[in-house]
Motif scaffolding. Sequence first.
Motif, short mmCIF file in Angstrom:
data_model
loop_
_atom_site.label_atom_id
_atom_site.label_comp_id
_atom_site.label_asym_id
_atom_site.label_seq_id
_atom_site.Cartn_x
_atom_site.Cartn_y
_atom_site.Cartn_z
N ASP A 141 25.61 56.42 8.12
CA ASP A 141 24.74 57.56 8.40
C ASP A 141 25.27 58.84 7.76
O ASP A 141 24.52 59.63 7.19
CB ASP A 141 24.60 57.76 9.91
CG ASP A 141 23.92 56.60 10.60
OD1 ASP A 141 23.49 55.65 9.91
OD2 ASP A 141 23.79 56.63 11.84
N LEU A 142 26.57 59.04 7.87
CA LEU A 142 27.19 60.22 7.27
C LEU A 142 27.00 60.23 5.76
O LEU A 142 26.64 61.26 5.18
CB LEU A 142 28.68 60.26 7.63
CG LEU A 142 29.50 61.44 7.10
CD1 LEU A 142 28.96 62.74 7.65
CD2 LEU A 142 30.97 61.27 7.47
N ALA A 143 27.21 59.08 5.14
CA ALA A 143 27.08 58.99 3.68
C ALA A 143 25.65 59.23 3.24
O ALA A 143 25.39 59.95 2.26
CB ALA A 143 27.57 57.62 3.21
N LEU A 144 24.68 58.64 3.94
CA LEU A 144 23.28 58.79 3.55
C LEU A 144 22.83 60.24 3.72
O LEU A 144 22.14 60.79 2.87
CB LEU A 144 22.40 57.86 4.38
CG LEU A 144 20.90 57.90 4.08
CD1 LEU A 144 20.63 57.58 2.61
CD2 LEU A 144 20.15 56.92 4.98
N SER A 145 23.23 60.86 4.82
CA SER A 145 22.86 62.26 5.06
C SER A 145 23.38 63.16 3.95
O SER A 145 22.66 64.01 3.43
CB SER A 145 23.41 62.72 6.41
OG SER A 145 23.14 64.09 6.62
N GLN A 146 24.63 62.97 3.56
CA GLN A 146 25.20 63.80 2.50
C GLN A 146 24.57 63.50 1.15
O GLN A 146 24.35 64.41 0.34
CB GLN A 146 26.72 63.60 2.44
CG GLN A 146 27.46 64.12 3.66
CD GLN A 146 27.30 65.62 3.85
OE1 GLN A 146 27.18 66.36 2.89
NE2 GLN A 146 27.31 66.05 5.10
N ALA A 147 24.26 62.24 0.89
CA ALA A 147 23.61 61.87 -0.37
C ALA A 147 22.25 62.56 -0.49
O ALA A 147 21.88 63.04 -1.57
CB ALA A 147 23.45 60.36 -0.48
N VAL A 148 21.51 62.61 0.59
CA VAL A 148 20.21 63.27 0.59
C VAL A 148 20.36 64.76 0.29
O VAL A 148 19.60 65.35 -0.48
CB VAL A 148 19.51 63.08 1.95
CG1 VAL A 148 18.29 63.99 2.08
CG2 VAL A 148 19.10 61.63 2.14
N GLN A 149 21.39 65.36 0.88
CA GLN A 149 21.53 66.81 0.79
C GLN A 149 22.11 67.29 -0.54
O GLN A 149 22.07 68.50 -0.82
CB GLN A 149 22.36 67.32 1.97
CG GLN A 149 21.60 67.14 3.29
CD GLN A 149 22.37 67.65 4.48
OE1 GLN A 149 22.46 68.86 4.72
NE2 GLN A 149 22.93 66.74 5.26
N ILE A 150 22.61 66.38 -1.36
CA ILE A 150 23.05 66.78 -2.69
C ILE A 150 22.04 66.37 -3.77
O ILE A 150 22.19 66.74 -4.93
CB ILE A 150 24.46 66.23 -3.06
CG1 ILE A 150 24.50 64.69 -2.98
CG2 ILE A 150 25.51 66.86 -2.18
CD1 ILE A 150 24.06 63.97 -4.21
#
Length: 217
Positions: A141-150
Motif C-alpha cells: 500500500d505504501l509503495a502504490l500510494s507513493q508511485a501514484v503521487q510521483i
Amino acid sequence: MSLFADPAEIETLFTRQDGSYAFARWGRPIAPIVFGVDDATLQTVKGAVEAVVTLAGHQMAETDPELGSNLMFFFFRDWAELLDVPDLDRMIPDLAPLVDRLNKADAAHYRAFRFDYQNAIQAAFVFIRIAGAAAKQPAEDLALSQAVQIMLMWGDQAFATKSPLALMPGQKSAVLRPEIAGVIAAAYDRMMPSFADDSSHALRLFARLQAPIFNQS
C-alpha cells in the motif's frame, strides 16, 4: 458517466495552496532506484511503479542517459540520516534547512521534483520515514500510494483528506481509486500536454474521462 461530477473536482487535484493551477507529467522513461530496504521491498516498490506506469501508458527504463536513475526512493527512520547521504545536498537544494523543517513537523514523507526545459518531470525524489503509521502500513500500500503521487505533479492538498487508494471489501491490500486511475490515464493521453498552468487543462481531462473506456457499466 464520469466518476467526477464536474471539472472543478479535477481542478482541485492540481491546485496549489496559493490558488494557482500547476500540472506536469513525466517527459521521459522512468528509471527508479530504491535505497534503505531489503530486496523483497525493493521489488515491491519497483512493481508498484511499473503498475502505475503501465496504467498511464508511459515507459520504464533501466537507466536514464542523463541522470542514471531519475526516480529515487529513500527509506529511513530519522530525517537526520539524509544529511549523511553522499551528494544528496547537490540534488536537493538547501537540504539541511529542509531536514530541520521536516524533523520539526514530524513529517512522514516528502517528495521533490526536477523539471526539464519543457517543464515536464525530469526527476523525482521520494523520502519516506518508516515510523509511526508508515511503519504499520503494508509495504504494498505504501509503495502504490507513493508511485501514484510521483506519476504526476499533483496539487499540495490533492490527497490531504482522502487517500488515492481504497480498500475493497474482502481484500487485504488497497487498490487505486478508479477516478484517480482515470485521471492518470487521461493525463498521459498523447494529445495532452506534459505541462499546464491554466485550469482549462482540467476541462480537457474531464472530457477524456467521458470516453467509453472510462465509463462504468
